[in-house]
Design a protein around this motif. Structure first.
Motif, mmCIF file in Angstrom:
data_model
loop_
_atom_site.group_PDB
_atom_site.id
_atom_site.type_symbol
_atom_site.label_atom_id
_atom_site.label_comp_id
_atom_site.label_asym_id
_atom_site.label_seq_id
_atom_site.Cartn_x
_atom_site.Cartn_y
_atom_site.Cartn_z
ATOM 1 N N ASP A 140 66.304 -50.443 -41.566
ATOM 2 C CA ASP A 140 65.917 -50.451 -40.165
ATOM 3 C C ASP A 140 65.281 -51.788 -39.790
ATOM 4 O O ASP A 140 64.690 -52.480 -40.611
ATOM 5 N N SER A 141 65.435 -52.140 -38.544
ATOM 6 C CA SER A 141 64.961 -53.446 -38.095
ATOM 7 C C SER A 141 63.445 -53.552 -38.128
ATOM 8 O O SER A 141 62.911 -54.647 -38.299
ATOM 9 N N ALA A 142 62.735 -52.444 -37.972
ATOM 10 C CA ALA A 142 61.276 -52.496 -38.020
ATOM 11 C C ALA A 142 60.814 -52.992 -39.384
ATOM 12 O O ALA A 142 59.910 -53.831 -39.476
ATOM 13 N N ARG A 143 61.422 -52.502 -40.456
ATOM 14 C CA ARG A 143 61.065 -52.979 -41.799
ATOM 15 C C ARG A 143 61.474 -54.440 -41.984
ATOM 16 O O ARG A 143 60.749 -55.214 -42.591
ATOM 17 N N GLN A 144 62.626 -54.803 -41.466
ATOM 18 C CA GLN A 144 63.061 -56.197 -41.572
ATOM 19 C C GLN A 144 62.108 -57.119 -40.818
ATOM 20 O O GLN A 144 61.763 -58.198 -41.304
ATOM 21 N N ASN A 145 61.640 -56.681 -39.658
ATOM 22 C CA ASN A 145 60.711 -57.501 -38.886
ATOM 23 C C ASN A 145 59.342 -57.568 -39.550
ATOM 24 O O ASN A 145 58.674 -58.601 -39.502
ATOM 25 N N ALA A 146 58.923 -56.478 -40.192
ATOM 26 C CA ALA A 146 57.673 -56.514 -40.953
ATOM 27 C C ALA A 146 57.802 -57.497 -42.110
ATOM 28 O O ALA A 146 56.863 -58.226 -42.436
ATOM 29 N N ARG A 147 58.970 -57.535 -42.718
ATOM 30 C CA ARG A 147 59.218 -58.486 -43.806
ATOM 31 C C ARG A 147 59.157 -59.919 -43.285
ATOM 32 O O ARG A 147 58.592 -60.803 -43.920
ATOM 33 N N ARG A 148 59.722 -60.149 -42.108
ATOM 34 C CA ARG A 148 59.644 -61.479 -41.496
ATOM 35 C C ARG A 148 58.188 -61.857 -41.226
ATOM 36 O O ARG A 148 57.776 -62.987 -41.458
ATOM 37 N N ALA A 149 57.422 -60.900 -40.714
ATOM 38 C CA ALA A 149 55.997 -61.140 -40.457
ATOM 39 C C ALA A 149 55.263 -61.446 -41.758
ATOM 40 O O ALA A 149 54.381 -62.310 -41.805
ATOM 41 N N TRP A 150 55.626 -60.729 -42.832
ATOM 42 C CA TRP A 150 55.034 -60.964 -44.162
ATOM 43 C C TRP A 150 55.281 -62.404 -44.605
ATOM 44 O O TRP A 150 54.379 -63.093 -45.061
ATOM 45 N N HIS A 151 56.529 -62.864 -44.443
ATOM 46 C CA HIS A 151 56.858 -64.239 -44.829
ATOM 47 C C HIS A 151 56.021 -65.231 -44.021
ATOM 48 O O HIS A 151 55.511 -66.217 -44.574
ATOM 49 N N ALA A 152 55.875 -64.988 -42.728
ATOM 50 C CA ALA A 152 55.069 -65.875 -41.889
ATOM 51 C C ALA A 152 53.607 -65.841 -42.321
ATOM 52 O O ALA A 152 52.945 -66.883 -42.383
ATOM 53 N N ALA A 153 53.096 -64.652 -42.637
ATOM 54 C CA ALA A 153 51.695 -64.524 -43.065
ATOM 55 C C ALA A 153 51.442 -65.275 -44.366
ATOM 56 O O ALA A 153 50.374 -65.871 -44.547
ATOM 57 N N ILE A 154 52.427 -65.281 -45.261
ATOM 58 C CA ILE A 154 52.288 -66.048 -46.504
ATOM 59 C C ILE A 154 52.158 -67.540 -46.185
ATOM 60 O O ILE A 154 51.339 -68.242 -46.767
ATOM 61 N N GLY A 155 52.952 -68.018 -45.226
ATOM 62 C CA GLY A 155 52.857 -69.419 -44.810
ATOM 63 C C GLY A 155 51.516 -69.737 -44.175
ATOM 64 O O GLY A 155 50.909 -70.776 -44.463
ATOM 65 N N VAL A 156 51.021 -68.839 -43.320
ATOM 66 C CA VAL A 156 49.718 -69.041 -42.684
ATOM 67 C C VAL A 156 48.618 -69.048 -43.743
ATOM 68 O O VAL A 156 47.700 -69.871 -43.705
ATOM 69 N N ARG A 157 48.741 -68.144 -44.700
ATOM 70 C CA ARG A 157 47.734 -68.082 -45.766
ATOM 71 C C ARG A 157 47.712 -69.376 -46.583
ATOM 72 O O ARG A 157 46.642 -69.904 -46.906
#
Length: 113
Positions: free
Chosen positions: A40-57
């Motif tokens: 589902d796209s919600a999980r895919q978008n959460a994964r995208r957010a996770w990748h961005a959060a790793i970069g911010v961190r």
């Protein structure tokens, strides 16, 4: 109707007071699949957010803000520094921040549904 993947509700408390590690902790349960898997796209978008959060961190760790500033402040600082990077490299900032396919990615639902 477009909805974004929101895993941090206002019921969880003020976003401004939470750090980037809190964001990663909240996103982690939704990131059990890779972006290439059908799901589902919600999980895919959460994964995208996770990748961005790793970069911010990583950025926040490099600047010393990771344990002193909120997730919002770390993201704001990174975006401002990205704009300086665009200036230094003669890259058009407006072209970089254009949402391109973001709208299509959020059209399929919300994790809260």
């Amino acid at each position: 109707m477009s909805t974004s993947t929101q895993v941090w509700s206002t019921e969880d408390g003020a976003v401004d007071g939470r750090g980037i590690d809190d964001a990663l902790t909240l996103l982690e349960p939704y990131c059990d699949t890779s972006l290439t898997e059908v799901g589902d796209s919600a999980r895919q978008n959460a994964r995208r957010a996770w990748h961005a959060a790793i970069g911010v961190r990583a950025y926040a760790e490099e600047t010393g803000a990771a344990h002193q500033e909120s997730a919002r402040t770390c993201m704001s600082d990174l975006l401002n520094d990205m704009r300086h990077l665009c200036d230094a490299l003669a890259i058009d900032w407006d072209d970089v921040v254009r949402p391109y396919h973001y709208s299509e990615e959020i059209d399929d639902g919300d994790l809260a549904d």
